[in-house]
Design an enzyme around this catalytic site. Structure first.
Site, PDB file in Angstrom:
ATOM      1  CG  HIS A   1      -0.196   0.341   2.509  1.00  0.00           C
ATOM      2  ND1 HIS A   1       0.481  -0.617   3.215  1.00  0.00           N
ATOM      3  CD2 HIS A   1      -0.029   1.493   3.193  1.00  0.00           C
ATOM      4  CE1 HIS A   1       1.025  -0.073   4.292  1.00  0.00           C
ATOM      5  NE2 HIS A   1       0.743   1.213   4.301  1.00  0.00           N
TER       6      HIS A   1
HETATM    7  C1  UD1 Z   1      -1.798   5.916   5.510  1.00  0.00           C
HETATM    8  C2  UD1 Z   1      -0.482   6.469   6.030  1.00  0.00           C
HETATM    9  C3  UD1 Z   1       0.584   5.383   5.955  1.00  0.00           C
HETATM   10  C4  UD1 Z   1       0.123   4.107   6.649  1.00  0.00           C
HETATM   11  C5  UD1 Z   1      -1.244   3.679   6.144  1.00  0.00           C
HETATM   12  C6  UD1 Z   1      -1.743   2.541   6.984  1.00  0.00           C
HETATM   13  C7  UD1 Z   1      -0.208   8.865   5.600  1.00  0.00           C
HETATM   14  C8  UD1 Z   1       0.476   9.881   4.785  1.00  0.00           C
HETATM   15  N1  UD1 Z   1      -0.033   7.576   5.212  1.00  0.00           N
HETATM   16  O1  UD1 Z   1      -1.604   5.583   4.149  1.00  0.00           O
HETATM   17  O2  UD1 Z   1       1.769   5.837   6.577  1.00  0.00           O
HETATM   18  O3  UD1 Z   1       1.064   3.095   6.381  1.00  0.00           O
HETATM   19  O4  UD1 Z   1      -2.177   4.780   6.268  1.00  0.00           O
HETATM   20  O5  UD1 Z   1      -2.665   1.765   6.301  1.00  0.00           O
HETATM   21  O6  UD1 Z   1      -0.873   9.201   6.555  1.00  0.00           O
HETATM   22  N2  UD1 Z   1      -8.977   4.692   1.188  1.00  0.00           N
HETATM   23  C9  UD1 Z   1     -10.210   4.109   1.121  1.00  0.00           C
HETATM   24  N3  UD1 Z   1     -10.839   3.805   2.299  1.00  0.00           N
HETATM   25  C10 UD1 Z   1     -10.301   4.064   3.517  1.00  0.00           C
HETATM   26  C11 UD1 Z   1      -9.055   4.677   3.552  1.00  0.00           C
HETATM   27  C12 UD1 Z   1      -8.400   4.977   2.396  1.00  0.00           C
HETATM   28  O7  UD1 Z   1     -10.736   3.842   0.046  1.00  0.00           O
HETATM   29  O8  UD1 Z   1     -10.944   3.749   4.543  1.00  0.00           O
HETATM   30  C13 UD1 Z   1      -8.271   4.995  -0.090  1.00  0.00           C
HETATM   31  C14 UD1 Z   1      -8.582   6.388  -0.625  1.00  0.00           C
HETATM   32  O9  UD1 Z   1      -8.600   6.314  -2.018  1.00  0.00           O
HETATM   33  C15 UD1 Z   1      -7.367   7.188  -0.167  1.00  0.00           C
HETATM   34  C16 UD1 Z   1      -6.273   6.147  -0.250  1.00  0.00           C
HETATM   35  O10 UD1 Z   1      -6.863   4.920   0.134  1.00  0.00           O
HETATM   36  O11 UD1 Z   1      -7.123   8.298  -0.982  1.00  0.00           O
HETATM   37  C17 UD1 Z   1      -5.092   6.449   0.657  1.00  0.00           C
HETATM   38  O12 UD1 Z   1      -5.542   6.637   2.004  1.00  0.00           O
HETATM   39  P1  UD1 Z   1      -4.712   7.559   3.012  1.00  0.00           P
HETATM   40  O13 UD1 Z   1      -5.279   7.457   4.360  1.00  0.00           O
HETATM   41  O14 UD1 Z   1      -4.548   8.919   2.427  1.00  0.00           O
HETATM   42  O15 UD1 Z   1      -3.283   6.922   2.996  1.00  0.00           O
HETATM   43  P2  UD1 Z   1      -2.835   5.390   3.186  1.00  0.00           P
HETATM   44  O16 UD1 Z   1      -2.256   4.918   1.909  1.00  0.00           O
HETATM   45  O17 UD1 Z   1      -3.917   4.614   3.820  1.00  0.00           O
HETATM   46  N1  UDP Z   2      -3.507  -5.364   8.990  1.00  0.00           N
HETATM   47  C1  UDP Z   2      -4.789  -5.855   9.208  1.00  0.00           C
HETATM   48  N2  UDP Z   2      -5.539  -6.207   8.120  1.00  0.00           N
HETATM   49  C2  UDP Z   2      -5.088  -6.108   6.851  1.00  0.00           C
HETATM   50  C3  UDP Z   2      -3.778  -5.601   6.643  1.00  0.00           C
HETATM   51  C4  UDP Z   2      -3.020  -5.228   7.735  1.00  0.00           C
HETATM   52  O1  UDP Z   2      -5.224  -5.974  10.352  1.00  0.00           O
HETATM   53  O2  UDP Z   2      -5.837  -6.444   5.921  1.00  0.00           O
HETATM   54  C5  UDP Z   2      -2.712  -4.967  10.155  1.00  0.00           C
HETATM   55  C6  UDP Z   2      -1.321  -5.527  10.215  1.00  0.00           C
HETATM   56  O3  UDP Z   2      -1.325  -6.827  10.756  1.00  0.00           O
HETATM   57  C7  UDP Z   2      -0.621  -4.516  11.093  1.00  0.00           C
HETATM   58  C8  UDP Z   2      -1.261  -3.217  10.672  1.00  0.00           C
HETATM   59  O4  UDP Z   2      -2.505  -3.571  10.068  1.00  0.00           O
HETATM   60  O5  UDP Z   2      -0.933  -4.731  12.452  1.00  0.00           O
HETATM   61  C9  UDP Z   2      -0.369  -2.528   9.698  1.00  0.00           C
HETATM   62  O6  UDP Z   2      -1.052  -1.549   9.026  1.00  0.00           O
HETATM   63  P1  UDP Z   2      -0.594  -1.023   7.599  1.00  0.00           P
HETATM   64  O7  UDP Z   2       0.210  -2.032   6.899  1.00  0.00           O
HETATM   65  O8  UDP Z   2      -1.817  -0.536   6.950  1.00  0.00           O
HETATM   66  O9  UDP Z   2       0.268   0.259   8.001  1.00  0.00           O
HETATM   67  P2  UDP Z   2       1.791   0.492   8.359  1.00  0.00           P
HETATM   68  O10 UDP Z   2       2.151  -0.379   9.495  1.00  0.00           O
HETATM   69  O11 UDP Z   2       2.601   0.224   7.118  1.00  0.00           O
HETATM   70  O12 UDP Z   2       1.824   1.943   8.694  1.00  0.00           O
END
Ligand code: UD1
Ligand code: UDP
Length: 347
Positions: free
Chosen positions: A203
């Site tokens: 992601h």
């Molecule tokens: C964010 C964090 C990242 C973290 C990740 C955990 C920032 C800059 N990044 O990235 O460090 O690793 O969360 O998962 O804060 N979206 C949906 N539904 C949701 C949420 C997101 O469809 O419930 C989609 C939207 O298109 C959105 C995109 O995912 O634009 C990215 O979501 P966003 O929260 O901006 O960043 P993450 O990639 O989730």
């Molecule tokens: N995770 C989860 N379901 C999923 C994918 C990830 O519960 O489908 C959990 C994972 O085990 C870990 C946390 O989400 O505990 C990590 O989140 P993510 O990878 O989104 O973010 P990051 O750690 O890279 O910021």
């Protein structure tokens, strides 16, 4: 004492569950839970509150998705309103997301003390939004809870030496607490019908927003010697329609934390660009290859438990075959990070 905790993204729900449970033990602490709404799909948000028994947030700011400035700015405006109303002694922030920097900046300007959980992590890649968020958050935090000794050293290199506390990693507490519960409450057969598989997640912006990297990663996935199960983040789901991959790649919707632990426990190895999953793989002694060009969690690299492979197809396919592993360290603490953090805040 009043503490406002700011959370918004999936890994923050998991981290906050640990600290909130530790804070609940103190009668004189009132915790106000603020969900920025950064993650909002049921399987990115509600499922974690249900499974980890996190109470309903006192405020849901419902900011949702958007560009970095839009999302962070909207969060700041709404968090500021909450902070002015609640007048907390502390604002508690987690990790490195846009919710983290928004909460920290809003608090700093109101002269409210900031406690940063998971302070001191660095990738040294300023193109990552997370790197910008955590450097700035560390700089304005009042107390910095470092998950590892390496994090303390990195902060010292930036001249941040006071008010740095080694807490251990709250995600280690979490996996110790929930790993048996996952097997008791969930069935693997309800999630997938495979016995041997790799577990993958992807992601990070550096992979999703670069078609050449994403294509190369999915080519490697297609050629693995076992199927790869990928609970796919919505961000990536929107982009893979244009990417070719084989039947070896089993894409499923994001799963809850307990399902994820079960998937991890039963997997052969892990391929990921997630920070949290790299560590969880290490905690459960599952070898990992990290689909990034650097990692903040350098302790996991010792003993061949984790390899940095970027998006290089050949390297992914080479390192997934490694089969000799060394001793693990106790770098992430003793599983009592939540208690250490709560104890420090209430003293
Ligand atoms: C964010 C964090 C990242 C973290 C990740 C955990 C920032 C800059 N990044 O990235 O460090 O690793 O969360 O998962 O804060 N979206 C949906 N539904 C949701 C949420 C997101 O469809 O419930 C989609 C939207 O298109 C959105 C995109 O995912 O634009 C990215 O979501 P966003 O929260 O901006 O960043 P993450 O990639 O989730
Ligand atoms: N995770 C989860 N379901 C999923 C994918 C990830 O519960 O489908 C959990 C994972 O085990 C870990 C946390 O989400 O505990 C990590 O989140 P993510 O990878 O989104 O973010 P990051 O750690 O890279 O910021």
């Amino acid at each position: 004492m009043k503490i406002v905790s700011i959370i918004g993204a999936r890994p923050q729900f998991i981290k906050a569950a640990v600290v909130s449970k530790a804070l609940e033990k103190y009668d004189d602490v009132e915790e106000i839970l603020v969900h920025t709404g950064q993650h909002y799909d049921e399987n990115m948000s509600k499922v974690f509150f249900d499974e980890l028994e996190i109470r309903k947030p006192d405020y849901n700011l419902e900011v949702g998705s958007g560009s970095h400035a839009f999302q962070t700015g909207m969060m700041m405006i709404k968090i500021e309103e909450v902070l002015i109303k609640e007048k907390p002694d502390w604002v508690l922030v987690y990790g490195d997301t846009n919710s983290t920097i928004a909460g920290s900046l809003a608090a700093a300007k109101l002269h409210i003390k900031i406690a940063h959980v998971e302070a001191g992590l660095r990738s040294f890649n300023m193109l990552m939004p997370e790197e910008v968020n955590r450097i700035l958050t560390d700089r304005i935090s009042t107390v910095l809870f470092a998950p590892t000794k390496n994090a303390i050293n990195l902060l010292a290199r930036e001249g941040i030496k006071d008010n740095v506390v080694f807490s251990g990693d709250v995600m280690f507490d979490s996996i110790l607490h929930y790993q048996n519960l996952a097997s008791e409450k969930k069935n693997l057969a309800d999630i997938i019908d495979l016995e041997k598989y790799y577990l993958g997640t992807i992601h990070r912006a550096e992979n999703t927003d670069d078609k050449a990297r994403l294509t190369s990663i999915f080519e490697a996935f297609s050629q693995l010697d076992l199927p790869i199960v990928i609970p796919l983040h919505p961000r990536t789901k929107k982009l893979i329609a244009e990417i070719n991959y084989s039947d070896n790649v089993k894409i499923i919707d994001p799963v809850g934390y307990l399902e994820m632990i079960l998937l991890l426990k039963n997997s052969t190895k892990v391929l990921t660009d997630s920070g949290g999953l790299q560590k969880e793989a290490y905690f459960l002694k599952k070898p990992c290859v990290t689909l990034r060009d650097e990692t903040e969690w350098i302790e996991t690299l010792e003993g061949n438990w984790n390899f940095i492979v970027g998006a290089d197809k050949n390297l992914i396919l080479e390192k997934i075959k490694v089969s000799d592993f060394g001793e693990q360290s106790d770098a992430f603490g003793s599983g009592k990070a939540g208690e250490a953090i709560a104890r420090f805040l209430v003293q």
